[in-house]
Design a protein around this motif. Structure first.
Motif, short mmCIF file in Angstrom:
data_model
loop_
_atom_site.label_atom_id
_atom_site.label_comp_id
_atom_site.label_asym_id
_atom_site.label_seq_id
_atom_site.Cartn_x
_atom_site.Cartn_y
_atom_site.Cartn_z
N GLY A 26 1.90 6.48 -7.00
CA GLY A 26 0.90 6.66 -7.51
C GLY A 26 -0.11 5.67 -8.34
N ALA A 27 0.19 4.30 -7.72
CA ALA A 27 -0.25 3.30 -8.60
C ALA A 27 -1.73 3.13 -8.04
N ILE A 28 -2.68 2.36 -9.02
CA ILE A 28 -3.78 2.08 -8.19
C ILE A 28 -3.70 0.70 -7.61
N VAL A 87 -0.37 -0.68 -11.30
CA VAL A 87 -1.29 -1.26 -10.54
C VAL A 87 -0.57 -2.11 -9.38
N ALA A 88 -0.85 -1.70 -8.05
CA ALA A 88 -0.25 -2.49 -7.14
C ALA A 88 -1.06 -3.82 -6.68
N SER A 99 0.61 -1.36 0.04
CA SER A 99 -0.07 0.02 -0.09
C SER A 99 0.76 1.34 -0.05
N LYS A 100 1.90 1.12 0.75
CA LYS A 100 2.91 2.29 0.84
C LYS A 100 3.65 2.64 -0.75
N ALA A 148 -7.94 0.22 -13.71
CA ALA A 148 -6.70 -0.90 -13.52
C ALA A 148 -6.72 -1.86 -14.86
N ALA A 149 -7.82 -2.12 -15.12
CA ALA A 149 -7.84 -3.08 -16.28
C ALA A 149 -7.21 -2.65 -17.56
N GLU A 150 -7.48 -1.33 -17.86
CA GLU A 150 -6.85 -0.75 -18.93
C GLU A 150 -5.22 -0.77 -18.93
#
Ligand code: PMP
Ligand code: GLN
Length: 379
Positions: free
Chosen positions: A27-29, A340-341, A20-21, A372-374
């Motif tokens: 700046g990831a989803i 995306v995390a 999460s950090k 995210a899927a994109e």
């Protein structure tokens, strides 16, 4: 310089905090740590305001607010047809994590063995070791089913507890009746053995029903069942849940609980006691099924291979076609380079074996899942 000997020398910061950090830093989803990002029910918020305005700010009884305990007992009766003696068998806890920790501290002695099925949720193993007991990790099959014969072979007279998690995090597996029967047989064969059933995703299941051990009379005299309001009402930050155990075990659990927590947050308890009666928990599975189906359909043309997801709000995927990196390195790459995390599965395996699997949390609003899927489809 002052030094100490660590009780958990090999333990670092949990993967949920780490990822999460990293998501925030890059700046990831954030589809890593399991928590919803959509607003909670307005009625629940309204109930919280009412509770705050009422005089509900002092200690409630140690085991829980009587009103909430009554509502939980009613819920267990409604869903599982089990009558519990609220005063003797129920404890409101600061989330499932504290319920599990407290139960282990109360019931497990130095030298005992506790069987854990990997991949396993990360709070079990350290708590067992802090009891100076031995965690015995058994790997699940590749599809997250369990080979109960192998589990049976691992049980001996020192084995005091088997921990199960159904529906399963991270695997998304829901036990069949044959699994529950296998567990019943194990307990029958080993009179010293107790069962801890972590059922925090009890209402998040899809095509096939979740069989709670609450509904199995045979298991009740030696079984602990753990639930979490965080998962059920999308309020993971409230840290409130509960544990049900037979009276002789609950007496011991309460002895520990009173000195590591005493009672849990009064306002959350009173709010939930007023809210529970108005809720229909049967709708939760359908709610998350739509999200699972949306997410899976959005990833249909990606290079990720999606494994079955029968319950929980996690989708496991293989990235074997995309990369040879280990899953921790690949999760870092996903977060830092692809936006995306995710969570690598190997961290839940004691032997750290890496099957090139990652976990996505789909407890997100549709817009987040679409965005995210994109990104995921471009990898
Ligand atoms: N068990 C499992 C399987 C979980 O996924 C979680 C995380 N929510 C917990 C226990 C801990 O729940 P809580 O946040 O209520 O402590
Ligand atoms: N249960 C959540 C998950 O699996 C995380 C809870 C936590 O961060 N402690 O993602």
């Amino acid at each position: 310089m002052h030094t100490i000997s660590s009780k958990l020398p090999d333990v670092g910061t949990t993967i949920f905090t780490v990822m999460s950090k990293m998501a925030a830093d890059y700046g990831a989803i954030n589809l890593s740590q399991g928590f919803p990002n959509f607003p909670v029910n307005k009625e629940l918020i309204a109930e919280y305001h009412k509770t705050i305005d009422a005089n509900s700010h002092q200690y409630v009884p140690m085991a829980g607010s009587p009103a909430l305990m009554q509502q939980v007992a009613t819920k267990i009766k409604t869903h599982y047809n089990r009558e519990i003696q609220t005063e003797k068998e129920l404890l409101i806890t600061a989330g499932a994590t504290q319920a599990i920790f407290t139960a282990l501290m109360a019931l497990i002695h130095a030298g005992d063995e506790v069987v854990v099925l990997d991949p396993s949720y990360d709070c079990y193993d350290p708590a067992i070791r802090l009891c100076q007991a031995k965690p015995v990790h058994m790997n699940m099959n590749a599809d997250f089913s369990v080979n109960w014969n192998k589990v049976a072979d691992a049980i001996n007279e020192r084995t005091k507890l088997l921990i199960i998690n159904n529906p399963h995090n991270p695997g998304g597996k829901v036990f069949d009746e044959s699994d529950i029967i296998a567990i019943e047989n194990l307990l029958e064969k080993h009179p010293q053995l107790m069962l801890l059933s972590d059922e925090v995703y009890e209402f998040i299941y899809f095509e096939k029903p979740h069989i709670s051990v609450h509904s199995r009379e045979k298991l009740r005299d030696r079984t602990l069942v753990v639930s979490s309001f965080g998962k059920t009402f999308h309020v993971t930050g409230w840290k409130i849940g509960y544990i049900v155990a037979p009276p002789h075990l609950m007496t011991e659990i309460k002895k520990v609980h009173q000195f590591n927590v005493f009672c849990v947050n009064s306002t959350a308890q009173i709010t939930l006691s007023n809210y529970l009666a108005k809720t229909n928990l049967d709708e939760l599975g359908g709610f998350y099924q739509q999200k699972r189906d949306l997410f899976r359909s959005l990833l249909k043309n990606s290079r990720f291979e999606l494994l079955a997801c029968e319950g929980s709000y996690f989708q496991v995927a293989s990235y074997a076609e995309i990369s040879n990196k280990n899953d921790v390195a690949f999760s870092e790459e996903m977060t830092q380079q692809h936006g995306v995390a995710v969570i690598p599965i190997s961290v839940f395996n004691k032997d750290a074996h890496d099957d090139k699997l990652i976990r996505f949390c789909f407890a997100k609003d549709d817009e987040t899942l679409i965005k995210a899927a994109e990104k995921l489809c471009k990898i």
